[in-house]
Design an enzyme around this catalytic site. Structure first.
Site, short mmCIF file in Angstrom:
data_model
loop_
_atom_site.label_atom_id
_atom_site.label_comp_id
_atom_site.label_asym_id
_atom_site.label_seq_id
_atom_site.Cartn_x
_atom_site.Cartn_y
_atom_site.Cartn_z
N ASP A 114 -59.94 -31.28 -11.07
CA ASP A 114 -59.69 -33.34 -10.96
C ASP A 114 -59.82 -33.16 -12.78
O ASP A 114 -60.52 -32.98 -13.78
CB ASP A 114 -60.93 -33.06 -10.45
CG ASP A 114 -61.34 -34.65 -10.85
OD1 ASP A 114 -61.05 -35.24 -9.54
OD2 ASP A 114 -62.65 -35.09 -11.70
N ASN A 116 -60.09 -44.95 -17.22
CA ASN A 116 -58.73 -46.08 -17.09
C ASN A 116 -59.65 -47.16 -17.43
O ASN A 116 -58.96 -48.43 -18.48
CB ASN A 116 -59.16 -45.91 -16.32
CG ASN A 116 -57.69 -44.66 -15.38
OD1 ASN A 116 -56.69 -45.00 -15.80
ND2 ASN A 116 -58.76 -44.75 -14.14
N GLU A 127 -57.06 -38.79 -8.70
CA GLU A 127 -57.28 -38.25 -10.34
C GLU A 127 -57.16 -36.68 -10.16
O GLU A 127 -57.42 -35.44 -10.74
CB GLU A 127 -58.20 -38.30 -11.41
CG GLU A 127 -59.98 -37.90 -11.38
CD GLU A 127 -60.67 -39.07 -10.43
OE1 GLU A 127 -61.20 -38.81 -10.28
OE2 GLU A 127 -59.27 -40.11 -9.63
#
Length: 340
Positions: free
Chosen positions: A210, A218, A254
């Site tokens: 991860d 973001n 992700e």
């Protein structure tokens, strides 16, 4: 005598439109002139003459006749040897050959057919018989070419369709953003690897990966920049993937997943640590991270021996639990659970 080059069945031209092209190979000029006169009244017959046996095959390859009238007895090289030469050349081996000879013996005819001749006429034959034989063999030859071209086109179309289907299958297994295998293919791969590892009594390791604080990334840099980070991480993970025994896939968002065979628990941990160091070494700035100034990953690994029972789903769940442990312990690290 016309010696221009033609090509068989040009695009858009049918065999009915294509002229019958006759090549006479005979060292006697009188015979050549006699045959020319026999065929002169046939407007769709294109007549060519060659008196030199040494260049007959080259002339045939250049003009591409639909039938060859071949003299049996020629100085230097026999007509039978010429027929064998035609049949050994892939460019002209299928052109029909009508042997012309003054000999009527059955043994001579048998030798001609054994050499590869399609027909045999005693010269000089009757005009009607000669033109009938020429037309028959020429049309049969053109029909064969048309069938071969149709078959070749069909095979080409089938191969193109097969290639397209294979490409579609390949694309269907890929993640569009990273180019890695997608979740669907990962599920198929693990389902196939589980019984294989069980049969071979091998261990099977899964690492859940991860990207740390990716939502914060973001929010800070934008989703396009986030996509570039995922691509960079994917390339790094793929660099450490052994094509013969590993699979790296995008699990979703992700998250990535790494499947590796024939590893120990220490091997799973070492692989996870290597991946963590490799991603951090990319030096991708992440000022919103609570872990590092650069982009990092957390890894959860699990190892199982399928021969001892269980299912692939339990292995994935174990790796997911290990990933949670890595996050709880501060991220940018690897935790491993031995399952099985």
């Amino acid at each position: 005598m016309n010696s221009r080059t033609r090509h068989l069945l040009p695009a858009g031209q049918s065999k009915e439109d294509y002229p019958i092209m006759v090549l006479l190979v005979d060292d006697q000029l009188m015979v050549g002139e006699a045959v020319r006169r026999l065929l002169a009244s046939e407007p769709d017959l294109d007549f060519h003459y060659c008196s030199d046996a040494n260049v007959a095959a080259a002339v045939a390859k250049e003009m591409k006749p639909t039938v060859i009238l071949q003299d049996l007895v020629m100085p230097g090289t026999s007509g039978l040897e010429l027929v064998r030469r035609y049949r050994s050349d892939p460019l002209i081996r299928n052109i029909p050959v009508i042997m012309l000879s003054t000999k009527e013996e059955a043994a001579t005819k048998s030798e001609a057919f054994a050499a590869g001749a399609n027909d045999y006429l005693v010269k000089l034959p009757d005009r009607l018989e000669l033109t009938a034989r020429i037309r028959y063999h020429s049309r049969a030859y053109l029909n064969q070419i048309q069938r071969d071209e149709a078959y070749a086109a069909l095979r080409e179309s089938q191969q193109a369709l097969l290639n397209m289907n294979m490409e579609l299958q390949r694309i269907a297994k890929l993640d569009g953003l990273t180019g890695l295998s997608n979740r669907r293919y990962f599920d198929e791969y693990l389902s196939a690897e589980w019984p294989r590892a069980a049969q071979d009594h091998e261990a099977l390791g899964v690492l859940m990966i991860d990207v740390d604080d990716f939502k914060r990334y973001n929010d800070t840099y934008g989703h396009l920049a986030g996509d570039e980070v995922l691509k960079a991480v994917a390339r790094t993970l793929e660099h450490h993937c052994r094509p013969s025994s590993d699979l790296i896939a995008r699990f979703g968002g992700e998250e990535f997943v790494f499947v590796s065979a024939a590893l120990s628990a220490d091997g799973v941990r070492q692989l996870g640590d290597t991946l963590c160091r490799a991603v951090e070494a990319l030096g991708l700035p992440h000022r919103a991270s609570r872990v590092s100034p650069n982009v990092t990953i957390s890894v959860g690994g699990a190892l199982a021996y399928p021969a001892q029972g269980g299912t692939p789903m339990f292995l994935i769940e174990a790796a997911d639990k290990a990933l949670y442990q890595s996050k709880e312990a501060g991220r940018n690290r690897t935790s491993v659970i031995f399952y099985g």
